[in-house]
Design a protein around this motif. Structure first.
Motif, PDB file in Angstrom:
ATOM      1  N   VAL A  16     -55.113  46.095  14.383  1.00 57.66           N
ATOM      2  CA  VAL A  16     -54.625  47.431  14.707  1.00 57.66           C
ATOM      3  C   VAL A  16     -55.298  47.898  15.986  1.00 57.66           C
ATOM      4  O   VAL A  16     -56.535  47.850  16.104  1.00 57.66           O
ATOM      5  CB  VAL A  16     -54.908  48.428  13.568  1.00 57.66           C
ATOM      6  CG1 VAL A  16     -54.432  49.831  13.941  1.00 57.66           C
ATOM      7  CG2 VAL A  16     -54.254  47.960  12.272  1.00 57.66           C
ATOM      8  N   ALA A  17     -54.501  48.343  16.941  1.00 57.51           N
ATOM      9  CA  ALA A  17     -55.021  48.889  18.197  1.00 57.51           C
ATOM     10  C   ALA A  17     -54.755  50.387  18.231  1.00 57.51           C
ATOM     11  O   ALA A  17     -53.627  50.829  17.999  1.00 57.51           O
ATOM     12  CB  ALA A  17     -54.362  48.206  19.395  1.00 57.51           C
ATOM     13  N   ILE A  18     -55.789  51.161  18.509  1.00 58.72           N
ATOM     14  CA  ILE A  18     -55.685  52.610  18.604  1.00 58.72           C
ATOM     15  C   ILE A  18     -55.878  52.989  20.065  1.00 58.72           C
ATOM     16  O   ILE A  18     -56.913  52.657  20.662  1.00 58.72           O
ATOM     17  CB  ILE A  18     -56.752  53.332  17.755  1.00 58.72           C
ATOM     18  CG1 ILE A  18     -56.849  52.727  16.352  1.00 58.72           C
ATOM     19  CG2 ILE A  18     -56.484  54.820  17.729  1.00 58.72           C
ATOM     20  CD1 ILE A  18     -55.708  53.000  15.460  1.00 58.72           C
ATOM     21  N   LYS A  22     -58.584  46.028   7.946  1.00 60.10           N
ATOM     22  CA  LYS A  22     -57.931  45.568   9.167  1.00 60.10           C
ATOM     23  C   LYS A  22     -58.954  45.387  10.290  1.00 60.10           C
ATOM     24  O   LYS A  22     -60.027  45.981  10.276  1.00 60.10           O
ATOM     25  CB  LYS A  22     -56.858  46.574   9.613  1.00 60.10           C
ATOM     26  CG  LYS A  22     -55.895  46.994   8.523  1.00 60.10           C
ATOM     27  CD  LYS A  22     -55.147  45.825   7.912  1.00 60.10           C
ATOM     28  CE  LYS A  22     -54.206  46.288   6.814  1.00 60.10           C
ATOM     29  NZ  LYS A  22     -53.508  45.160   6.154  1.00 60.10           N
ATOM     30  N   GLN A  23     -58.595  44.550  11.260  1.00 55.53           N
ATOM     31  CA  GLN A  23     -59.395  44.414  12.485  1.00 55.53           C
ATOM     32  C   GLN A  23     -58.952  45.521  13.430  1.00 55.53           C
ATOM     33  O   GLN A  23     -57.834  45.504  13.940  1.00 55.53           O
ATOM     34  CB  GLN A  23     -59.180  43.047  13.113  1.00 55.53           C
ATOM     35  CG  GLN A  23     -59.577  41.877  12.235  1.00 55.53           C
ATOM     36  CD  GLN A  23     -59.256  40.547  12.876  1.00 55.53           C
ATOM     37  OE1 GLN A  23     -59.451  40.352  14.076  1.00 55.53           O
ATOM     38  NE2 GLN A  23     -58.749  39.617  12.075  1.00 55.53           N
ATOM     39  N   GLU A  30     -43.037  40.963  21.241  1.00 52.62           N
ATOM     40  CA  GLU A  30     -42.341  39.705  20.960  1.00 52.62           C
ATOM     41  C   GLU A  30     -41.048  40.089  20.266  1.00 52.62           C
ATOM     42  O   GLU A  30     -41.072  40.570  19.136  1.00 52.62           O
ATOM     43  CB  GLU A  30     -43.191  38.788  20.078  1.00 52.62           C
ATOM     44  CG  GLU A  30     -44.423  38.227  20.777  1.00 52.62           C
ATOM     45  CD  GLU A  30     -45.224  37.292  19.888  1.00 52.62           C
ATOM     46  OE1 GLU A  30     -44.812  37.093  18.719  1.00 52.62           O
ATOM     47  OE2 GLU A  30     -46.257  36.781  20.360  1.00 52.62           O
ATOM     48  N   GLY A  31     -39.932  39.898  20.940  1.00 53.85           N
ATOM     49  CA  GLY A  31     -38.677  40.423  20.437  1.00 53.85           C
ATOM     50  C   GLY A  31     -38.730  41.935  20.507  1.00 53.85           C
ATOM     51  O   GLY A  31     -39.030  42.522  21.553  1.00 53.85           O
ATOM     52  N   ASP A  32     -38.463  42.593  19.366  1.00 52.16           N
ATOM     53  CA  ASP A  32     -38.494  44.054  19.350  1.00 52.16           C
ATOM     54  C   ASP A  32     -39.758  44.607  18.708  1.00 52.16           C
ATOM     55  O   ASP A  32     -39.871  45.805  18.467  1.00 52.16           O
ATOM     56  CB  ASP A  32     -37.266  44.605  18.620  1.00 52.16           C
ATOM     57  CG  ASP A  32     -37.209  44.165  17.146  1.00 52.16           C
ATOM     58  OD1 ASP A  32     -38.021  43.298  16.757  1.00 52.16           O
ATOM     59  OD2 ASP A  32     -36.352  44.677  16.412  1.00 52.16           O
ATOM     60  N   ARG A  33     -40.754  43.747  18.456  1.00 57.21           N
ATOM     61  CA  ARG A  33     -41.971  44.173  17.785  1.00 57.21           C
ATOM     62  C   ARG A  33     -43.169  44.097  18.716  1.00 57.21           C
ATOM     63  O   ARG A  33     -43.229  43.260  19.622  1.00 57.21           O
ATOM     64  CB  ARG A  33     -42.246  43.315  16.542  1.00 57.21           C
ATOM     65  CG  ARG A  33     -41.173  43.379  15.479  1.00 57.21           C
ATOM     66  CD  ARG A  33     -41.558  42.514  14.297  1.00 57.21           C
ATOM     67  NE  ARG A  33     -42.743  43.044  13.628  1.00 57.21           N
ATOM     68  CZ  ARG A  33     -42.685  43.978  12.688  1.00 57.21           C
ATOM     69  NH1 ARG A  33     -41.531  44.507  12.313  1.00 57.21           N
ATOM     70  NH2 ARG A  33     -43.785  44.392  12.102  1.00 57.21           N
ATOM     71  N   VAL A  34     -44.143  44.965  18.452  1.00 60.08           N
ATOM     72  CA  VAL A  34     -45.366  44.954  19.236  1.00 60.08           C
ATOM     73  C   VAL A  34     -46.160  43.685  18.930  1.00 60.08           C
ATOM     74  O   VAL A  34     -46.171  43.190  17.793  1.00 60.08           O
ATOM     75  CB  VAL A  34     -46.206  46.211  18.925  1.00 60.08           C
ATOM     76  CG1 VAL A  34     -46.732  46.187  17.508  1.00 60.08           C
ATOM     77  CG2 VAL A  34     -47.361  46.349  19.894  1.00 60.08           C
ATOM     78  N   SER A  35     -46.813  43.154  19.963  1.00 56.46           N
ATOM     79  CA  SER A  35     -47.663  41.978  19.766  1.00 56.46           C
ATOM     80  C   SER A  35     -49.072  42.184  20.319  1.00 56.46           C
ATOM     81  O   SER A  35     -49.957  41.381  20.061  1.00 56.46           O
ATOM     82  CB  SER A  35     -47.037  40.744  20.413  1.00 56.46           C
ATOM     83  OG  SER A  35     -46.912  40.921  21.817  1.00 56.46           O
ATOM     84  N   ASP A  61     -57.121  45.658  33.862  1.00 57.89           N
ATOM     85  CA  ASP A  61     -57.814  44.537  34.487  1.00 57.89           C
ATOM     86  C   ASP A  61     -57.179  43.190  34.138  1.00 57.89           C
ATOM     87  O   ASP A  61     -57.702  42.135  34.490  1.00 57.89           O
ATOM     88  CB  ASP A  61     -59.296  44.534  34.103  1.00 57.89           C
ATOM     89  CG  ASP A  61     -59.523  44.324  32.599  1.00 57.89           C
ATOM     90  OD1 ASP A  61     -58.523  44.132  31.864  1.00 57.89           O
ATOM     91  OD2 ASP A  61     -60.685  44.366  32.168  1.00 57.89           O
ATOM     92  N   GLY A  62     -56.044  43.249  33.418  1.00 60.75           N
ATOM     93  CA  GLY A  62     -55.334  42.021  33.060  1.00 60.75           C
ATOM     94  C   GLY A  62     -55.672  41.475  31.699  1.00 60.75           C
ATOM     95  O   GLY A  62     -54.988  40.569  31.198  1.00 60.75           O
ATOM     96  N   THR A  63     -56.723  41.998  31.063  1.00 63.90           N
ATOM     97  CA  THR A  63     -57.107  41.542  29.726  1.00 63.90           C
ATOM     98  C   THR A  63     -56.022  41.902  28.715  1.00 63.90           C
ATOM     99  O   THR A  63     -55.456  43.001  28.761  1.00 63.90           O
ATOM    100  CB  THR A  63     -58.430  42.196  29.300  1.00 63.90           C
ATOM    101  OG1 THR A  63     -59.434  41.903  30.270  1.00 63.90           O
ATOM    102  CG2 THR A  63     -58.880  41.687  27.935  1.00 63.90           C
ATOM    103  N   THR A  64     -55.739  40.999  27.807  1.00 68.40           N
ATOM    104  CA  THR A  64     -54.784  41.289  26.734  1.00 68.40           C
ATOM    105  C   THR A  64     -55.502  41.240  25.388  1.00 68.40           C
ATOM    106  O   THR A  64     -56.441  40.476  25.189  1.00 68.40           O
ATOM    107  CB  THR A  64     -53.615  40.288  26.729  1.00 68.40           C
ATOM    108  OG1 THR A  64     -54.119  38.963  26.498  1.00 68.40           O
ATOM    109  CG2 THR A  64     -52.856  40.336  28.046  1.00 68.40           C
ATOM    110  N   LYS A  65     -55.046  42.096  24.484  1.00 74.36           N
ATOM    111  CA  LYS A  65     -55.599  42.159  23.138  1.00 74.36           C
ATOM    112  C   LYS A  65     -54.446  42.112  22.142  1.00 74.36           C
ATOM    113  O   LYS A  65     -53.486  42.889  22.262  1.00 74.36           O
ATOM    114  CB  LYS A  65     -56.393  43.449  22.930  1.00 74.36           C
ATOM    115  CG  LYS A  65     -57.547  43.651  23.901  1.00 74.36           C
ATOM    116  CD  LYS A  65     -58.703  42.727  23.612  1.00 74.36           C
ATOM    117  CE  LYS A  65     -59.892  43.026  24.528  1.00 74.36           C
ATOM    118  NZ  LYS A  65     -61.027  42.124  24.265  1.00 74.36           N
ATOM    119  N   PRO A  66     -54.493  41.225  21.159  1.00 71.50           N
ATOM    120  CA  PRO A  66     -53.399  41.147  20.180  1.00 71.50           C
ATOM    121  C   PRO A  66     -53.426  42.340  19.231  1.00 71.50           C
ATOM    122  O   PRO A  66     -54.488  42.899  18.937  1.00 71.50           O
ATOM    123  CB  PRO A  66     -53.689  39.846  19.447  1.00 71.50           C
ATOM    124  CG  PRO A  66     -55.171  39.653  19.578  1.00 71.50           C
ATOM    125  CD  PRO A  66     -55.548  40.219  20.915  1.00 71.50           C
ATOM    126  N   ALA A  67     -52.256  42.727  18.749  1.00 70.21           N
ATOM    127  CA  ALA A  67     -52.159  43.822  17.786  1.00 70.21           C
ATOM    128  C   ALA A  67     -50.855  43.699  17.017  1.00 70.21           C
ATOM    129  O   ALA A  67     -49.811  43.372  17.587  1.00 70.21           O
ATOM    130  CB  ALA A  67     -52.226  45.171  18.486  1.00 70.21           C
TER     131      ALA A  67
END
Length: 386
Positions: free
Chosen positions: A148-150, A169-170, A216-221, A227-233
């Protein structure tokens, strides 16, 4: 004066109706609510409502008998789309019009939207009403939800982070500023809260600018930082503040500036229209400057002030604003406004899991902040009010 109409169905509107009766008003009171439900408490929506094993029922603000006992007409499911000041009437969606002698705007506020690519993807949530909370709860409880990303480390963001963390959850919190709760608490309190939430597993990223919600498709990923960093969610919750619902007032040419401008009696630039709660901007005893405050305490106090002025009765005594929050087993309580201070004093406590801070401007104490010291609030409030 025979008919008072109140737009909005939250704690401010019900408190106003109750206070009008207590002050002797015996005319007609009509409350207009946009949602198709009786008025309910909103604070649990970001707390217990998200963590209950079974879907709980919303907590009513007042019992169903409230409306009968106070002779209040309540209409739900009708959105007010215009104020016609010259005719002294409000227009309901669909064209019906309701006359008033005095109008009270208790229209509240709504989540501030974020303008990012991917914002409309599934499992991206804002949180303000019962429908929002139910949808978020269902997403958090889904088996595929692990991360979960807040976005935003204000009170709402931290409450959702706490609820998700308690569900195992993470949780990652991304904040553009340098610390949590920067608009409502001092650094000492916000750091105390952050450290304990971090020890429970919540990850914090400060000075973090998010520029894309990944899909990914119509869902959040996930999310992408500047800075270009990506975090999964698997779920993204946006809590970056609120916007007052002042459009009705603006369209009716009432004075507005980041809220509906009101005087000390909660009267707008139209003497027959008052505004209270999250939508109103009033001079506060703690700042002596106009400010909009989004708390239950403020909404109730302003409702009581407006009712007293409408009825020609003395206003309730001024009191400093206050707010509270439950975060990972911590009860955070603040009195006053944490701005304009030049000194903070930490008071001794019996436990390392509790803290108490006094904020001063010169020799004057202007705010207090406590964690896990609920019995201190009455004494501290009296000290500030005195």
């Amino acid at each position: 004066m025979q008919k008072i109409v109140i737009i909005g169905a939250g704690i401010a509107s019900l408190t106003a109706a109750e206070a009008l009766r207590q002050n002797g008003f015996d005319g007609t009171i009509t409350i207009l609510g946009e949602e198709n439900t009786l008025p309910y408490q909103r604070p649990p929506l970001s707390k217990a409502y998200l963590t209950s094993d079974e879907l709980p029922s919303p907590t009513p603000i007042r019992s169903p008998n409230f409306f009968r006992d106070n002779k209040v007409e309540f209409e739900q499911g009708g959105k007010v789309i215009a104020l016609e000041r010259s005719a002294k009437q409000v227009v309901i969606q669909g064209g019906r019009k309701i006359k008033y002698d005095t109008l009270i705007l208790a229209t509240g506020a709504r989540p501030r939207p974020i303008d990012l690519p991917g914002e409309s993807a599934k499992n991206v949530f804002y949180l303000r009403n019962l429908d929002h909370s139910t949808a978020l709860r269902n997403a958090l409880l889904a088996p595929e939800c692990e991360k979960v990303a807040i976005l935003g480390a204000g009170v709402i963001g931290l409450e959702v982070a706490s609820a998700a963390n308690l569900q195992g959850k993470q949780v990652s919190v991304f904040e553009a500023n340098s610390r949590a709760m920067c608009r409502v608490a001092s650094p000492l309190t916000s750091n105390f809260v952050r450290n304990r939430m971090a020890s429970a597993g919540v990850m914090f990223y400060f000075n973090a600018s998010v520029n894309q919600i990944l899909t990914e498709g119509d869902r959040v990923s996930g999310i992408r930082l500047s800075d270009g960093t990506t975090k999964p969610a698997d779920v993204v919750v946006i809590g970056i503040g609120a916007i007052p619902n002042a459009e009705l007032a603006q369209d009716a040419n009432l004075d507005c500036d980041g809220g509906i401008i009101v005087d000390s009696g909660m009267r707008s630039s139209d003497p027959d229209i008052f505004a209270i709660g999250d939508c109103a901007k009033a001079v506060n005893v703690s700042t002596n400057t106009p400010i909009r405050i989004e708390t239950i305490h403020n909404a109730m106090l302003q409702a009581q002030i407006a009712a007293a002025h409408i009825c020609g009765k003395p206003s309730p005594p001024a009191s400093p604003p206050r707010f509270w929050s439950d975060l990972n087993g911590m009860k955070v309580q603040c009195i006053g406004i944490a701005t304009g201070y030049d000194r903070i004093q930490r008071r001794p406590t019996e436990s390392d899991n509790a803290c108490e801070f006094w904020l001063f401007s010169g020799d004057r104490m202007i705010a207090t902040e406590t964690v896990n010291l609920p019995t201190r609030q009455a004494k501290l409030s009296k000290a500030l009010s005195g």
